[in-house]
Write a protein that holds these residues in place. Structure first.
Motif, PDB file in Angstrom:
ATOM      1  N   PHE A  92      61.600  77.058  17.457  1.00 26.72           N
ATOM      2  CA  PHE A  92      61.212  78.366  17.988  1.00 26.72           C
ATOM      3  C   PHE A  92      59.762  78.321  18.452  1.00 26.72           C
ATOM      4  O   PHE A  92      59.434  78.784  19.542  1.00 26.72           O
ATOM      5  N   LYS A  93      58.887  77.765  17.621  1.00 28.05           N
ATOM      6  CA  LYS A  93      57.470  77.687  17.968  1.00 28.05           C
ATOM      7  C   LYS A  93      57.254  76.870  19.247  1.00 28.05           C
ATOM      8  O   LYS A  93      56.453  77.229  20.106  1.00 28.05           O
ATOM      9  N   HIS A  94      57.993  75.782  19.368  1.00 26.55           N
ATOM     10  CA  HIS A  94      57.893  74.931  20.559  1.00 26.55           C
ATOM     11  C   HIS A  94      58.338  75.711  21.809  1.00 26.55           C
ATOM     12  O   HIS A  94      57.667  75.658  22.849  1.00 26.55           O
ATOM     13  N   ILE A  95      59.444  76.424  21.709  1.00 26.29           N
ATOM     14  CA  ILE A  95      59.948  77.211  22.835  1.00 26.29           C
ATOM     15  C   ILE A  95      58.931  78.302  23.198  1.00 26.29           C
ATOM     16  O   ILE A  95      58.664  78.542  24.376  1.00 26.29           O
ATOM     17  N   CYS A  96      58.364  78.938  22.179  1.00 29.81           N
ATOM     18  CA  CYS A  96      57.360  79.981  22.430  1.00 29.81           C
ATOM     19  C   CYS A  96      56.174  79.433  23.212  1.00 29.81           C
ATOM     20  O   CYS A  96      55.692  80.069  24.160  1.00 29.81           O
ATOM     21  N   HIS A  97      55.701  78.255  22.840  1.00 27.87           N
ATOM     22  CA  HIS A  97      54.564  77.648  23.552  1.00 27.87           C
ATOM     23  C   HIS A  97      54.912  77.404  25.023  1.00 27.87           C
ATOM     24  O   HIS A  97      54.077  77.613  25.898  1.00 27.87           O
ATOM     25  N   GLN A  98      56.142  76.985  25.277  1.00 33.68           N
ATOM     26  CA  GLN A  98      56.567  76.763  26.662  1.00 33.68           C
ATOM     27  C   GLN A  98      56.595  78.079  27.443  1.00 33.68           C
ATOM     28  O   GLN A  98      56.166  78.129  28.587  1.00 33.68           O
ATOM     29  N   ILE A  99      57.116  79.130  26.826  1.00 36.12           N
ATOM     30  CA  ILE A  99      57.192  80.438  27.490  1.00 36.12           C
ATOM     31  C   ILE A  99      55.790  80.967  27.782  1.00 36.12           C
ATOM     32  O   ILE A  99      55.527  81.511  28.862  1.00 36.12           O
ATOM     33  N   GLU A 100      54.890  80.791  26.826  1.00 36.71           N
ATOM     34  CA  GLU A 100      53.535  81.342  26.956  1.00 36.71           C
ATOM     35  C   GLU A 100      52.712  80.709  28.070  1.00 36.71           C
ATOM     36  O   GLU A 100      51.655  81.230  28.428  1.00 36.71           O
ATOM     37  N   THR A 101      53.175  79.620  28.649  1.00 35.16           N
ATOM     38  CA  THR A 101      52.441  79.046  29.772  1.00 35.16           C
ATOM     39  C   THR A 101      52.551  79.916  31.016  1.00 35.16           C
ATOM     40  O   THR A 101      51.717  79.810  31.908  1.00 35.16           O
ATOM     41  N   SER A 102      53.575  80.794  31.066  1.00 39.77           N
ATOM     42  CA  SER A 102      53.718  81.628  32.263  1.00 39.77           C
ATOM     43  C   SER A 102      53.951  83.109  31.971  1.00 39.77           C
ATOM     44  O   SER A 102      53.878  83.921  32.894  1.00 39.77           O
ATOM     45  N   LEU A 103      54.217  83.475  30.731  1.00 44.76           N
ATOM     46  CA  LEU A 103      54.502  84.874  30.389  1.00 44.76           C
ATOM     47  C   LEU A 103      53.781  85.269  29.101  1.00 44.76           C
ATOM     48  O   LEU A 103      53.434  84.412  28.291  1.00 44.76           O
ATOM     49  N   THR A 104      53.625  86.565  28.912  1.00 43.12           N
ATOM     50  CA  THR A 104      53.092  87.068  27.651  1.00 43.12           C
ATOM     51  C   THR A 104      54.243  87.144  26.662  1.00 43.12           C
ATOM     52  O   THR A 104      55.329  87.618  26.992  1.00 43.12           O
ATOM     53  N   LEU A 105      53.996  86.691  25.455  1.00 38.22           N
ATOM     54  CA  LEU A 105      55.033  86.688  24.425  1.00 38.22           C
ATOM     55  C   LEU A 105      54.648  87.671  23.330  1.00 38.22           C
ATOM     56  O   LEU A 105      53.539  87.639  22.808  1.00 38.22           O
ATOM     57  N   GLU A 106      55.578  88.530  22.986  1.00 39.78           N
ATOM     58  CA  GLU A 106      55.408  89.528  21.929  1.00 39.78           C
ATOM     59  C   GLU A 106      56.398  89.166  20.825  1.00 39.78           C
ATOM     60  O   GLU A 106      57.603  89.228  21.040  1.00 39.78           O
ATOM     61  N   VAL A 107      55.923  88.773  19.665  1.00 36.48           N
ATOM     62  CA  VAL A 107      56.804  88.363  18.572  1.00 36.48           C
ATOM     63  C   VAL A 107      56.793  89.434  17.488  1.00 36.48           C
ATOM     64  O   VAL A 107      55.745  89.739  16.925  1.00 36.48           O
TER      65      VAL A 107
END
Length: 138
Positions: A92-107
């Motif tokens: 999950f953490k790895h996927i989040c880091h990938q998403i955060e390169t182009s979008l804001t992530l709200e967990v």
């Protein structure tokens, strides 16, 4: 003004998760993680169970690379924020880091089903439940 999508994953298969509650009208996505299914050798029974849970949720179901599918879904909906529930999974953490390169992530933090510090094998629900049941019904 920001647009939000909701990412539903294996630790957020409930309509009561914070992200779905906070954004009840936002487009939501589930992505079958082919690599995880193969790596963990997830059984057809478990896949069926998850699919039946997903049928109760307002989600679009896709499969493939999770981060890539989420980013594409966000772009299709002109969203710049991805809201999701927390997960203890290193994947999950790895996927989040990938998403955060182009979008804001709200967990959104979730209330744990049980408090437990030891090891639990999460590959099979029965193994998890064997430990959880002991903790919950002592």
């Amino acid at each position: 003004m920001s647009q939000t999508i909701v990412w539903v994953h294996g630790d957020s298969l409930s309509p009561q998760t914070g992200a779905l509650q906070q954004y009840p009208h936002a487009p939501a996505i589930w992505v079958w993680d082919d690599a995880l299914i193969e790596e963990w050798q997830i059984s057809l029974k478990r896949i069926t169970f998850i699919y039946e849970c997903l049928l109760e949720l307002p989600v679009t179901i896709r499969r493939g690379n999770v981060a890539q599918e989420i980013v594409a879904f966000a772009q299709e909906h002109h969203a710049d924020v991805v809201a999701t529930a927390a997960s203890p999974s290193p994947r999950f953490k790895h996927i989040c880091h990938q998403i955060e390169t182009s979008l804001t992530l709200e967990v959104w933090e979730t209330e744990p089903f049980l408090e437990y510090d030891g090891y639990i094998d999460l590959k099979r629900f029965s193994r998890y439940w064997k430990v959880a049941e002991q903790q919950l019904f002592e």
